[in-house]
Design an enzyme around this catalytic site. Structure first.
Site, PDB file in Angstrom:
ATOM      1  N   GLU A   1     -11.373  -1.147  -1.184  1.00  0.00           N
ATOM      2  CA  GLU A   1     -10.319  -1.749  -2.244  1.00  0.00           C
ATOM      3  C   GLU A   1      -9.668  -2.024  -1.726  1.00  0.00           C
ATOM      4  O   GLU A   1      -9.369  -3.474  -3.091  1.00  0.00           O
ATOM      5  CB  GLU A   1     -10.413   0.186  -2.845  1.00  0.00           C
ATOM      6  CG  GLU A   1     -12.197   0.979  -2.616  1.00  0.00           C
ATOM      7  CD  GLU A   1     -12.023   1.804  -1.737  1.00  0.00           C
ATOM      8  OE1 GLU A   1     -12.485   1.251  -0.310  1.00  0.00           O
ATOM      9  OE2 GLU A   1     -12.537   3.299  -1.835  1.00  0.00           O
TER      10      GLU A   1
ATOM     11  N   ASN B   1     -13.938  -2.865   4.433  1.00  0.00           N
ATOM     12  CA  ASN B   1     -12.956  -2.345   5.492  1.00  0.00           C
ATOM     13  C   ASN B   1     -12.674  -3.681   6.146  1.00  0.00           C
ATOM     14  O   ASN B   1     -13.326  -3.871   6.950  1.00  0.00           O
ATOM     15  CB  ASN B   1     -12.931  -1.411   5.482  1.00  0.00           C
ATOM     16  CG  ASN B   1     -14.167  -0.339   6.129  1.00  0.00           C
ATOM     17  OD1 ASN B   1     -15.143  -1.396   5.992  1.00  0.00           O
ATOM     18  ND2 ASN B   1     -14.096   0.382   7.140  1.00  0.00           N
TER      19      ASN B   1
HETATM   20  N1  THU Z   1     -11.854   3.711   3.860  1.00  0.00           N
HETATM   21  C1  THU Z   1     -12.731   2.639   2.791  1.00  0.00           C
HETATM   22  O1  THU Z   1     -12.680   1.242   3.404  1.00  0.00           O
HETATM   23  N2  THU Z   1     -12.254   2.971   1.516  1.00  0.00           N
HETATM   24  C2  THU Z   1     -11.626   4.112   1.625  1.00  0.00           C
HETATM   25  O2  THU Z   1     -11.481   4.682   0.445  1.00  0.00           O
HETATM   26  C3  THU Z   1     -11.620   5.778   2.402  1.00  0.00           C
HETATM   27  C4  THU Z   1     -11.583   4.926   3.687  1.00  0.00           C
HETATM   28  C5  THU Z   1     -12.314   2.883   4.983  1.00  0.00           C
HETATM   29  C6  THU Z   1     -11.523   3.523   6.523  1.00  0.00           C
HETATM   30  C7  THU Z   1     -11.458   3.217   7.182  1.00  0.00           C
HETATM   31  O3  THU Z   1     -11.819   1.796   8.135  1.00  0.00           O
HETATM   32  C8  THU Z   1     -12.759   4.102   7.142  1.00  0.00           C
HETATM   33  O4  THU Z   1     -13.385   4.139   6.228  1.00  0.00           O
HETATM   34  C9  THU Z   1     -13.277   5.949   7.790  1.00  0.00           C
HETATM   35  O5  THU Z   1     -12.272   6.371   7.462  1.00  0.00           O
END
Ligand code: THU
Length: 135
Positions: free
Chosen positions: A55, A42
């Site tokens: 993802e 992320n």
């Molecule tokens: N996040 C992801 O990377 N993948 C997901 O499917 C759910 C959420 C990240 C986005 C944000 O940086 C952090 O998790 C908290 O929501």
């Protein structure tokens, strides 16, 4: 590539996360049909909405390199610096997966310590809106 090894790559990808706002680090590892693995993390943003999930980072890296056929994906996440528990893909990422992956596509929710649970894309995104609906 075993499921366990793909989970370990997702857990390792968490270390690249840029998550100064939420404090949650997420990693993904996407296995392509040709055996190549694309990882993602992320990447948050001060303006919040440009944040991209682990993802989608992995999927967009793969598609931008010419890959469109995928075998499975592992996802790992949790509070930065802490062990991960099952961290399911958000709805937007599920929709992006549905663009390229079949209903029986396996998604492994990796936990620190080697455990993982497997769900199919159809299980986590029933009645998916897919390219066939806009044929
Ligand atoms: N996040 C992801 O990377 N993948 C997901 O499917 C759910 C959420 C990240 C986005 C944000 O940086 C952090 O998790 C908290 O929501």
């Amino acid at each position: 590539m075993t499921k366990e090894a793909l989970c370990e790559l997702a857990i390792a990808a968490r270390e690249q996360a840029y998550a100064p706002y939420s404090g949650y680090t997420v990693g993904a590892a996407l296995l392509a049909a040709d055996g190549h693995v694309y990882t993602g993390c992320n990447i948050e943003n001060a303006a919040f909405t440009p944040t991209v999930c682990a993802e989608r980072t992995a999927i967009f890296k793969a598609v931008s390199e010419g890959e469109r056929k995928f075998t499975m994906m592992a996802v790992a996440g949790g509070k930065a610096g802490q062990p991960g528990e099952a961290f399911p893909p958000c709805g937007v990422c599920r929709q992006v997966l549905a663009e390229f992956c079949p209903p029986d596509f396996p998604i492994l929710l990796a936990e620190t310590g080697g455990r993982y649970t497997t769900y199919t894309l159809a299980e986590i995104l029933p009645l998916a809106f897919t390219p066939k609906h806009v044929d």
